[in-house]
Every structure is written in structure tokens, then in C-alpha cells.
Design a protein around this motif. Structure first.
Motif, PDB file in Angstrom:
ATOM      1  N   ASP A  49      29.441   3.690  54.521  1.00  0.00           N
ATOM      2  CA  ASP A  49      29.404   2.758  55.641  1.00  0.00           C
ATOM      3  C   ASP A  49      30.745   2.062  55.858  1.00  0.00           C
ATOM      4  O   ASP A  49      31.049   1.620  56.956  1.00  0.00           O
ATOM      5  N   ASP A  50      31.556   1.972  54.805  1.00  0.00           N
ATOM      6  CA  ASP A  50      32.874   1.350  54.954  1.00  0.00           C
ATOM      7  C   ASP A  50      33.781   2.140  55.884  1.00  0.00           C
ATOM      8  O   ASP A  50      34.758   1.601  56.413  1.00  0.00           O
ATOM      9  N   HIS A  51      33.488   3.412  56.069  1.00  0.00           N
ATOM     10  CA  HIS A  51      34.342   4.272  56.895  1.00  0.00           C
ATOM     11  C   HIS A  51      33.883   4.329  58.356  1.00  0.00           C
ATOM     12  O   HIS A  51      34.511   5.006  59.168  1.00  0.00           O
ATOM     13  N   LEU A  52      32.812   3.629  58.677  1.00  0.00           N
ATOM     14  CA  LEU A  52      32.276   3.696  60.037  1.00  0.00           C
ATOM     15  C   LEU A  52      33.231   3.038  61.025  1.00  0.00           C
ATOM     16  O   LEU A  52      33.669   1.901  60.806  1.00  0.00           O
ATOM     17  N   PRO A  53      33.584   3.717  62.131  1.00  0.00           N
ATOM     18  CA  PRO A  53      34.442   3.096  63.143  1.00  0.00           C
ATOM     19  C   PRO A  53      33.629   2.127  64.001  1.00  0.00           C
ATOM     20  O   PRO A  53      32.789   2.537  64.793  1.00  0.00           O
ATOM     21  N   ARG A  54      33.868   0.854  63.826  1.00  0.00           N
ATOM     22  CA  ARG A  54      33.109  -0.177  64.532  1.00  0.00           C
ATOM     23  C   ARG A  54      33.869  -0.634  65.772  1.00  0.00           C
ATOM     24  O   ARG A  54      35.101  -0.713  65.768  1.00  0.00           O
ATOM     25  N   PRO A  55      33.156  -0.954  66.854  1.00  0.00           N
ATOM     26  CA  PRO A  55      33.845  -1.313  68.100  1.00  0.00           C
ATOM     27  C   PRO A  55      34.795  -2.488  67.960  1.00  0.00           C
ATOM     28  O   PRO A  55      35.845  -2.522  68.613  1.00  0.00           O
ATOM     29  N   ASP A  58      34.960   6.001  73.067  1.00  0.00           N
ATOM     30  CA  ASP A  58      35.569   7.178  72.443  1.00  0.00           C
ATOM     31  C   ASP A  58      35.854   6.915  70.972  1.00  0.00           C
ATOM     32  O   ASP A  58      35.621   7.776  70.116  1.00  0.00           O
ATOM     33  N   TYR A  59      36.352   5.734  70.664  1.00  0.00           N
ATOM     34  CA  TYR A  59      36.667   5.394  69.280  1.00  0.00           C
ATOM     35  C   TYR A  59      35.428   5.453  68.385  1.00  0.00           C
ATOM     36  O   TYR A  59      35.454   6.053  67.311  1.00  0.00           O
ATOM     37  N   VAL A  60      34.333   4.839  68.827  1.00  0.00           N
ATOM     38  CA  VAL A  60      33.141   4.775  67.971  1.00  0.00           C
ATOM     39  C   VAL A  60      32.391   6.096  67.922  1.00  0.00           C
ATOM     40  O   VAL A  60      31.559   6.298  67.031  1.00  0.00           O
ATOM     41  N   ALA A  61      32.665   7.014  68.854  1.00  0.00           N
ATOM     42  CA  ALA A  61      31.949   8.296  68.866  1.00  0.00           C
ATOM     43  C   ALA A  61      32.136   9.070  67.574  1.00  0.00           C
ATOM     44  O   ALA A  61      31.262   9.842  67.174  1.00  0.00           O
ATOM     45  N   SER A  92      44.807   7.995  70.247  1.00  0.00           N
ATOM     46  CA  SER A  92      43.916   8.286  71.374  1.00  0.00           C
ATOM     47  C   SER A  92      43.709   7.043  72.229  1.00  0.00           C
ATOM     48  O   SER A  92      43.726   7.118  73.463  1.00  0.00           O
ATOM     49  N   ALA A  93      43.512   5.890  71.584  1.00  0.00           N
ATOM     50  CA  ALA A  93      43.329   4.650  72.332  1.00  0.00           C
ATOM     51  C   ALA A  93      44.564   4.317  73.156  1.00  0.00           C
ATOM     52  O   ALA A  93      44.456   3.915  74.333  1.00  0.00           O
TER      53      ALA A  93
END
Length: 260
Positions: free
Chosen positions: A214-220, A183-186, A166-167
Motif C-alpha cells: 500500500d505504500d507504493h500506491l499512487p495517491r491523488p 492518469d497518475y492514479v491509474a 507524464s504530468a
């Protein structure tokens, strides 16, 4: 900014339209969607996607092992939908991964720790996709460019492999970096629902339970670093794509899909 699509059988589905571009425009809606796993789509979901949204292409980034264990999904039953299976892991074993003949199948799942260069440690597995399967990266973007209806790209969570594609698609279309990052962090807004769905499957449960949510969180910073390294090493995502056969015609086709 994000156009969520409400489905009964998937929780991380949104349209890449409506995002600001560097020339002051916005990306076109109704053309390219991104999603998590599509295994549990209901008849109502399929009617919405295929009937109302005119879905005609599914770009499945899961490994061959995942497809084998989970199944191809109910959209396979719709003859008007073309499927493009483009694994982001090196293929070659009896199942899917070059290592699959000698190790457990869970070693080819998307969040399994893999050997990566130390300098790329933070987002190294994103660069692993580009290193191991540039053909699938280019193929996925070309499939998104096909102009006979909407397309959806998905993996398991719709976060990492789907996030990279997507990016790159948004970058080719001229979206702002701020929009690409947003979009990525959404996906983080739906993370609890995503993980809940995946934990219901034996394919993913043990791997997920071995790490905190929390390890799976998409961070900016993950996608920022990914794009920044492409800028520094290649002059941007487009020059990297060109080194792997991407053409000006490909760029025009994808921009035509996502731009007015």
C-alpha cells in the motif's frame, strides 16, 4: 480515460492520448506512451510497438545502476529506435549516483529514502528529481517532442519518475488537472502486477519487500501537491521549465505532439 496497451512483457503501458484539455479538446493518441520496465518485452510486443505503433524513441529514466544491473532491454536491438537515457538521480560516481562510490548500489534505487527538505516531505523525492536533475527533466520532455514516430517514457514501475514526466508533458499540452491526476492514479489499477514483476528481480526485491504494498500506491494528493507547489513557487510547471532552458519552441513542439 486511459488507453491501456496490452503487452506480454510489461503491465503498466498506456497512451497519453484521449485526455480532456482545458480548451475542450482531447490529447492526441498514438504519439506519447508511458510504461513500466521494458526489460521483458517479447518479440510480439516489439512487433506491436515498433511495427504497428511506430515507436521510434525510448526515454529511459532509470538510474545508471539500474540499467547496469537490469540491462538496457530488447528494444536496443531495433536500429529504428533511438534510446535516450536520462537518469533522474545525480550522476557522478563510478556506477551512476554521486553516492555510489561509498554506499551500496540499492541506495540509488527509486524508492530508497533520500534526504529531502522537511517542507517537501510528502512528495519530496519528486522535487528531488527537479532539484538534482533538471537537465534530465527538460531532456525527457524534449525527447517526447521529437516528431518522427511514437515515443515511450519509462522507469521501473512506471509510477513516480514516469508519473512526473507524464504530468509535466500533459500540463504543457493543456490537459486539465483532473485528467492529469486521473492518469497518475491509474497506475494503481495495475499495482499488484507491477510489484509482482519487480519482485522477480533481485535489483528491486529486497527494497520492495521492506515496505507494505500500500505504500507504493499512487495517491491523488501526491501529484496534486507536486503541481500545487510548482504553481505557488513558480507560477506553474511551465515557468519552472523556462528557468531551466525550456523555450517557446519546445512548448510548441510538445503541444504539437499531443494536440491536434
Amino acid at each position: 480515460m486511459n488507453s491501456w496497451i496490452g503487452l506480454e512483457g510489461a503491465v503498466n503501458v498506456r497512451d497519453l492520448g484521449g485526455l480532456p484539455t482545458i480548451d475542450g479538446g482531447i490529447t492526441r493518441s498514438g504519439r506519447v506512451l508511458r510504461s513500466d520496465n521494458l526489460q521483458a518485452l517479447t518479440d510480439h510486443d516489439i512487433d506491436l510497438l515498433v511495427g504497428e505503433l511506430k515507436l521510434r524513441h525510448v526515454i529511459d529514466l532509470r538510474s545508471g545502476a539500474e540499467v547496469s544491473m537490469e540491462g538496457p532491454g530488447p528494444l536496443r536491438r531495433r536500429p529504428e529506435v533511438t534510446h535516450h537515457h536520462l537518469s533522474f538521480f545525480a550522476e557522478g560516481g563510478r556506477h551512476t549516483d554521486v553516492e555510489a562510490d561509498s554506499i551500496d548500489l540499492d541506495k540509488v534505487l527509486p524508492w530508497q529514502e533520500r534526504q529531502i527538505d522537511e517542507e517537501l516531505r510528502v512528495t519530496g523525492f519528486y522535487f528531488g528529481y527537479l532539484r538534482d536533475r533538471p537537465d534530465s527533466v527538460v531532456g525527457a520532455l524534449r525527447a517526447l517532442s521529437l516528431d518522427d514516430g511514437a515515443a515511450v517514457v519509462h522507469c521501473a514501475a512506471g509510477k513516480d519518475r514516469t508519473g512526473v514526466v507524464s504530468a509535466l508533458a500533459l500540463e504543457v499540452a493543456g490537459a486539465t488537472r483532473e485528467a492529469i491526476i486521473a492518469d497518475y492514479v491509474a497506475t494503481g489499477e495495475r499495482l499488484e502486477l507491477i510489484l509482482g514483476r519487480l519482485r522477480s528481480s533481485a535489483t528491486y526485491r529486497d527494497d520492495l519487500d521492506s515496505r507494505p504494498a500500500d505504500d507504493h500506491l499512487p495517491r491523488p494528493q501526491y501529484i496534486q501537491q507536486f503541481l500545487g507547489v510548482l504553481d505557488d513557487r513558480f507560477g506553474g510547471p511551465l515557468p519552472w521549465l523556462r528557468t531551466h532552458g525550456w523555450t517557446e519552441a519546445d512548448t510548441a513542439a510538445l503541444r504539437g505532439r499531443l494536440r491536434d
